[in-house]
Design an enzyme around this catalytic site. Structure first.
Site, PDB file in Angstrom:
ATOM      1  N   ASN A   1       0.015  -8.843   5.465  1.00  0.00           N
ATOM      2  CA  ASN A   1      -1.430  -8.714   5.222  1.00  0.00           C
ATOM      3  C   ASN A   1      -1.938  -9.747   4.216  1.00  0.00           C
ATOM      4  O   ASN A   1      -1.180 -10.196   3.365  1.00  0.00           O
ATOM      5  CB  ASN A   1      -1.733  -7.309   4.701  1.00  0.00           C
ATOM      6  CG  ASN A   1      -1.764  -6.289   5.802  1.00  0.00           C
ATOM      7  OD1 ASN A   1      -2.268  -6.548   6.891  1.00  0.00           O
ATOM      8  ND2 ASN A   1      -1.214  -5.111   5.542  1.00  0.00           N
TER       9      ASN A   1
ATOM     10  N   TYR B   1      -9.883   1.785   8.266  1.00  0.00           N
ATOM     11  CA  TYR B   1     -10.371   0.850   7.251  1.00  0.00           C
ATOM     12  C   TYR B   1     -11.893   0.761   7.219  1.00  0.00           C
ATOM     13  O   TYR B   1     -12.454   0.271   6.242  1.00  0.00           O
ATOM     14  CB  TYR B   1      -9.760  -0.538   7.474  1.00  0.00           C
ATOM     15  CG  TYR B   1      -8.292  -0.570   7.149  1.00  0.00           C
ATOM     16  CD1 TYR B   1      -7.850  -0.884   5.871  1.00  0.00           C
ATOM     17  CD2 TYR B   1      -7.348  -0.252   8.102  1.00  0.00           C
ATOM     18  CE1 TYR B   1      -6.505  -0.884   5.551  1.00  0.00           C
ATOM     19  CE2 TYR B   1      -5.993  -0.250   7.805  1.00  0.00           C
ATOM     20  CZ  TYR B   1      -5.585  -0.562   6.533  1.00  0.00           C
ATOM     21  OH  TYR B   1      -4.257  -0.550   6.213  1.00  0.00           O
TER      22      TYR B   1
END
Length: 428
Positions: free
Chosen positions: A144, A244
């Site tokens: 990420n 998210y």
């Protein structure tokens, strides 16, 4: 077939190993190399990996090394799952943005930018060394922020695909709720990494019956509970946002929550200590149940399917990946990296790289398209800051982020980001 895992000393690696062992018919790995500078952890996890392979009668060989160049030499694919700065850096990413009233998270907002700044230069260095040692190897990025890292890799001309477990997790969840096999559930999964919506849940394939309205009617409470969003939000949107999106749709509520409980980084650090103690048991020859709480559910299945498709093994050639937009979302540049269903083609030898080809997607409503365009612009500025450094570039990227967008916030966050990341940013 040789696969290398950079970051092989991660406590999450046994999940990946389990997938390689169980799905060996899909991806016949002959040699698996775990690469990590943390020698003690690497040897611990390497030994467990060998026991998992032995328990499941996998004939492949598991080796470990701290030498990146030697480890990736001759590899057909290299998986990247590294965390620059470790959990200590993650704890910082989740903490200092809260001082400005902004969400503290490792991939979203200011914390996500800090992670990108630390990560992109390291990943590009690794990728160049992979290119020298194994020019035809594919790089599968699970590191990420996947969208920004994948965009950096593709711009540098690497054979790279970004991978996230959000889509496969939702696919498995929906399949269970609908009493279908996962292979019978196709998602109209559209957006950016960690900024996606399921616009449809189709039976059998891209042209199949859309089961999403019925799914929301019958199981909306269960889906909303998993996402930690009110059921009414899903009903009003008519789609399923990724977890998210809670950082955008409920930002202030999340900030209040984060200020009253231990950070996720602290939880994971404690969990990692427990996992390492379990891994040290020479009798353990399977992934422990505790690992399911570590995060990254179904990553191993997604990684196996993607590697198999890229390398001409079994599995399906349609995968949810991060790759170039190339006109799929007409309001974005072609070189933006999006996360959608794509057709993945095997490749061998030299010549043009057949990157995944996104499947056509439904039109994205302006409510979602506007946010996608906004975050894409931020990601472009974030990548520029990661590649060239400079306080002003960091400030500009933060000012562009839809969760920040005010100059005083951007100034305060810039100061904190640089102060907490000096050891990882030579230019700071």
């Amino acid at each position: 077939m040789k696969l290398a895992v950079v970051g092989g000393g991660s406590t999450y690696t046994p999940e990946l190993i389990d997938g390689f062992a169980r799905l060996r018919d899909t991806l016949p790995v002959e040699e698996l190399v775990l690469i990590d500078p943390a020698t003690e952890r690497l040897e611990l996890i390497g030994a467990l990996a060998r026991r998992i392979f032995a328990r499941q009668d996998h004939a492949g060989r598991v080796t470990t090394t701290t030498d990146l160049d030697a480890g990736v030499a001759g590899a057909d694919a290299v998986l990247l799952q590294l965390r620059v700065g470790g959990q200590a850096a993650r704890l910082q990413d989740e903490t200092w943005p809260l001082e400005c009233g902004c969400v503290g998270q490792e991939t979203t907002g200011a914390g996500g930018l800090a992670k990108a700044l630390r990560t992109v230069p390291v990943v590009l260095d690794i990728a160049e060394r992979v290119r020298r040692a194994s020019p035809e190897a594919w790089i599968i990025d699970f590191t990420n922020p996947v969208g920004i890292v994948t965009r950096a890799l593709l711009r540098a001309g690497h054979r790279a695909v970004g991978l996230c477990n959000v889509a496969i997790g939702l696919q498995r969840k929906f399949a269970a709720l609908l009493d279908l096999a996962p292979s019978d559930v196709h998602l109209d999964h559209v957006g950016l990494n960690h900024l996606t919506w399921e616009l449809g849940v189709r039976r059998g394939g891209p042209a199949g019956e859309d089961l999403l309205p019925g799914l929301l009617a019958a199981h909306g409470e269960a889906v909303a509970s998993d996402l930690r969003l009110p059921r009414a939000v899903l009903d009003r949107l008519g789609v399923v946002p990724s977890y998210y999106l809670r950082y955008f749709y409920s930002h202030d509520e999340v900030v209040r929550e984060l200020g009253t409980k231990p950070s996720r980084a602290a939880e994971v650090a404690a969990m990692e200590r427990e996992l390492l103690a379990l891994y040290a048991d020479p009798a353990l020859d399977e992934k422990p149940a505790l690992l399911a709480k570590r995060g990254g559910a179904f990553y191993s299945e997604a990684a196996v399917d993607l590697a198999a498709a890229l390398l001409g093994g079994g599995g399906t050639d349609v995968q949810v990946v991060n790759t170039y937009n190339n006109g799929t979302l007409p309001f974005l540049p072609d070189d933006a990296v999006i996360e959608v269903q794509a057709r993945v083609r095997a490749t061998g030898g030299s010549g043009p790289v057949p990157l995944p080809v996104p499947l056509p997607v439904p039109r994205l409503d302006p409510l979602f398209a506007g946010l996608v365009a906004h975050v894409t612009a931020y990601e472009d500025l974030a990548l520029d800051a990661a590649l060239r450094g400079g306080r002003e570039r960091v400030f500009t990227a933060l000012l562009a982020h839809p969760l920040i967008g005010q100059y005083d916030l951007a100034e305060g966050l810039t100061d904190r980001l640089l102060a907490h990341n000096k050891e990882h940013l030579p230019w700071a």
